[in-house]
Design a protein around this motif. Structure first.
Motif, PDB file in Angstrom:
ATOM      1  N   VAL A 128       0.861  -1.180   0.000  1.00 43.23           N
ATOM      2  CA  VAL A 128       0.000   0.000   0.000  1.00 43.23           C
ATOM      3  C   VAL A 128       0.899   1.232   0.000  1.00 43.23           C
ATOM      4  N   GLN A 129       0.676   2.114  -0.965  1.00 43.72           N
ATOM      5  CA  GLN A 129       1.375   3.391  -1.024  1.00 43.72           C
ATOM      6  C   GLN A 129       0.344   4.473  -0.719  1.00 43.72           C
ATOM      7  N   ALA A 130       0.725   5.452   0.076  1.00 50.89           N
ATOM      8  CA  ALA A 130      -0.225   6.496   0.461  1.00 50.89           C
ATOM      9  C   ALA A 130       0.474   7.841   0.510  1.00 50.89           C
ATOM     10  N   ARG A 131      -0.279   8.876   0.141  1.00 54.34           N
ATOM     11  CA  ARG A 131       0.261  10.227   0.233  1.00 54.34           C
ATOM     12  C   ARG A 131      -0.868  11.209   0.496  1.00 54.34           C
ATOM     13  N   PRO A 132      -0.601  12.191   1.361  1.00 54.04           N
ATOM     14  CA  PRO A 132      -1.589  13.260   1.524  1.00 54.04           C
ATOM     15  C   PRO A 132      -1.496  14.208   0.329  1.00 54.04           C
ATOM     16  N   ARG A 133      -2.638  14.608  -0.192  1.00 49.37           N
ATOM     17  CA  ARG A 133      -2.631  15.532  -1.329  1.00 49.37           C
ATOM     18  C   ARG A 133      -2.328  16.945  -0.857  1.00 49.37           C
ATOM     19  N   LYS A 134      -1.748  17.725  -1.739  1.00 50.00           N
ATOM     20  CA  LYS A 134      -1.445  19.124  -1.442  1.00 50.00           C
ATOM     21  C   LYS A 134      -2.716  19.957  -1.619  1.00 50.00           C
ATOM     22  N   PRO A 135      -2.825  21.040  -0.872  1.00 53.88           N
ATOM     23  CA  PRO A 135      -4.041  21.864  -0.971  1.00 53.88           C
ATOM     24  C   PRO A 135      -4.250  22.494  -2.342  1.00 53.88           C
ATOM     25  N   ASP A 136      -3.180  22.661  -3.132  1.00 51.32           N
ATOM     26  CA  ASP A 136      -3.325  23.319  -4.429  1.00 51.32           C
ATOM     27  C   ASP A 136      -3.764  22.373  -5.542  1.00 51.32           C
ATOM     28  N   GLU A 137      -3.937  21.091  -5.252  1.00 57.00           N
ATOM     29  CA  GLU A 137      -4.406  20.153  -6.270  1.00 57.00           C
ATOM     30  C   GLU A 137      -5.898  20.359  -6.501  1.00 57.00           C
ATOM     31  N   ASP A 138      -6.327  20.127  -7.732  1.00 64.73           N
ATOM     32  CA  ASP A 138      -7.717  20.413  -8.094  1.00 64.73           C
ATOM     33  C   ASP A 138      -8.652  19.230  -7.835  1.00 64.73           C
ATOM     34  N   VAL A 139      -8.536  18.655  -6.649  1.00 62.78           N
ATOM     35  CA  VAL A 139      -9.392  17.556  -6.221  1.00 62.78           C
ATOM     36  C   VAL A 139     -10.059  17.991  -4.924  1.00 62.78           C
ATOM     37  N   PRO A 140     -11.359  17.756  -4.771  1.00 61.14           N
ATOM     38  CA  PRO A 140     -12.015  18.145  -3.509  1.00 61.14           C
ATOM     39  C   PRO A 140     -11.341  17.496  -2.302  1.00 61.14           C
ATOM     40  N   ALA A 141     -11.313  18.219  -1.202  1.00 61.61           N
ATOM     41  CA  ALA A 141     -10.594  17.762  -0.010  1.00 61.61           C
ATOM     42  C   ALA A 141     -11.261  16.580   0.670  1.00 61.61           C
ATOM     43  N   ASP A 142     -12.548  16.358   0.417  1.00 61.76           N
ATOM     44  CA  ASP A 142     -13.242  15.261   1.095  1.00 61.76           C
ATOM     45  C   ASP A 142     -13.218  13.962   0.305  1.00 61.76           C
ATOM     46  N   VAL A 143     -12.432  13.904  -0.747  1.00 61.21           N
ATOM     47  CA  VAL A 143     -12.380  12.727  -1.619  1.00 61.21           C
ATOM     48  C   VAL A 143     -11.176  11.864  -1.270  1.00 61.21           C
ATOM     49  N   ILE A 144     -11.382  10.567  -1.225  1.00 62.99           N
ATOM     50  CA  ILE A 144     -10.294   9.590  -1.118  1.00 62.99           C
ATOM     51  C   ILE A 144     -10.096   9.026  -2.515  1.00 62.99           C
ATOM     52  N   ARG A 145      -8.865   9.103  -3.008  1.00 63.84           N
ATOM     53  CA  ARG A 145      -8.583   8.525  -4.325  1.00 63.84           C
ATOM     54  C   ARG A 145      -7.781   7.248  -4.139  1.00 63.84           C
ATOM     55  N   VAL A 146      -8.051   6.260  -4.980  1.00 63.65           N
ATOM     56  CA  VAL A 146      -7.388   4.973  -4.860  1.00 63.65           C
ATOM     57  C   VAL A 146      -7.069   4.440  -6.255  1.00 63.65           C
ATOM     58  N   GLY A 147      -5.903   3.810  -6.362  1.00 66.50           N
ATOM     59  CA  GLY A 147      -5.485   3.189  -7.606  1.00 66.50           C
ATOM     60  C   GLY A 147      -5.086   1.747  -7.347  1.00 66.50           C
ATOM     61  N   PHE A 148      -5.132   0.934  -8.397  1.00 67.56           N
ATOM     62  CA  PHE A 148      -4.841  -0.491  -8.269  1.00 67.56           C
ATOM     63  C   PHE A 148      -3.888  -0.891  -9.374  1.00 67.56           C
ATOM     64  N   THR A 149      -2.928  -1.739  -9.030  1.00 66.35           N
ATOM     65  CA  THR A 149      -2.015  -2.221 -10.045  1.00 66.35           C
ATOM     66  C   THR A 149      -1.481  -3.593  -9.650  1.00 66.35           C
ATOM     67  N   CYS A 150      -1.177  -4.382 -10.671  1.00 65.48           N
ATOM     68  CA  CYS A 150      -0.546  -5.694 -10.494  1.00 65.48           C
ATOM     69  C   CYS A 150       0.441  -5.863 -11.640  1.00 65.48           C
ATOM     70  N   SER A 151       1.646  -6.264 -11.330  1.00 66.90           N
ATOM     71  CA  SER A 151       2.642  -6.459 -12.377  1.00 66.90           C
ATOM     72  C   SER A 151       2.461  -7.835 -13.010  1.00 66.90           C
ATOM     73  N   LYS A 152       3.234  -8.090 -14.047  1.00 65.24           N
ATOM     74  CA  LYS A 152       3.146  -9.388 -14.720  1.00 65.24           C
ATOM     75  C   LYS A 152       3.678 -10.524 -13.857  1.00 65.24           C
ATOM     76  N   LYS A 153       4.357 -10.194 -12.768  1.00 60.01           N
ATOM     77  CA  LYS A 153       4.812 -11.224 -11.834  1.00 60.01           C
ATOM     78  C   LYS A 153       3.634 -11.922 -11.171  1.00 60.01           C
ATOM     79  N   VAL A 154       2.503 -11.231 -11.077  1.00 61.51           N
ATOM     80  CA  VAL A 154       1.307 -11.816 -10.468  1.00 61.51           C
ATOM     81  C   VAL A 154       0.776 -12.953 -11.324  1.00 61.51           C
TER      82      VAL A 154
END
Length: 140
Positions: A50-76
């Motif tokens: 799990v990788q996590a980072r707090p977003r900066k206030p100047d990003e154009d995403v609402p502050a109450d949103v949690i964003r999530v991404g998913f990835t799997c390499s070919k090793k899977v």
């Protein structure tokens, strides 16, 4: 086409109740968002990273949103194995992140070879909860 309205009986069933936490989950799609998360905090578990980072206030995403991404390499594995692992990651993120995640943060869940698709579902949820707890605990 709009679905037909359910009859109003005045009794709410278990599936009709709103969630206890009103948090909006969005999916990361841009490469730069994944790269920014890769440079931030990381917490591994048996079944995922799990990788996590707090977003900066100047990003154009609402502050109450949690964003999530998913990835799997070919090793899977082949495409079928990677898609199965990502489906499981998406489901545990849907169940766990609104409760244990923090609004204003981006998370990337990375599947592990041989573990993400085979691990017990309850154990996957506890892995994510444990990783989130470690990521949000202040470091000395």
């Amino acid at each position: 086409m709009t679905p037909p309205e359910a009859p109003d009986t005045g009794i709410a069933s278990a599936g009709d109740t709103p969630p206890a936490v009103s948090v909006c989950l969005k999916v990361l799609t841009r490469r730069r968002d994944f790269l920014a998360a890769a440079r931030a905090r990381k917490q591994g578990s048996k079944a995922m990273m799990v990788q996590a980072r707090p977003r900066k206030p100047d990003e154009d995403v609402p502050a109450d949103v949690i964003r999530v991404g998913f990835t799997c390499s070919k090793k899977v594995g082949n495409a079928v194995a990677r898609n199965r692992a990502k489906r499981r990651l998406r489901e545990i993120a849907r169940l766990v992140l609104p409760i244990h995640g923090k609004p204003g943060w981006d998370y990337v869940l990375i599947g592990r070879a041989g573990e993400t698709a085979k691990r017990d579902f309850i154990a996957l949820q506890s892995d994510l909860k444990h990783a989130l707890h470690n990521l949000h605990t202040p470091r000395p």
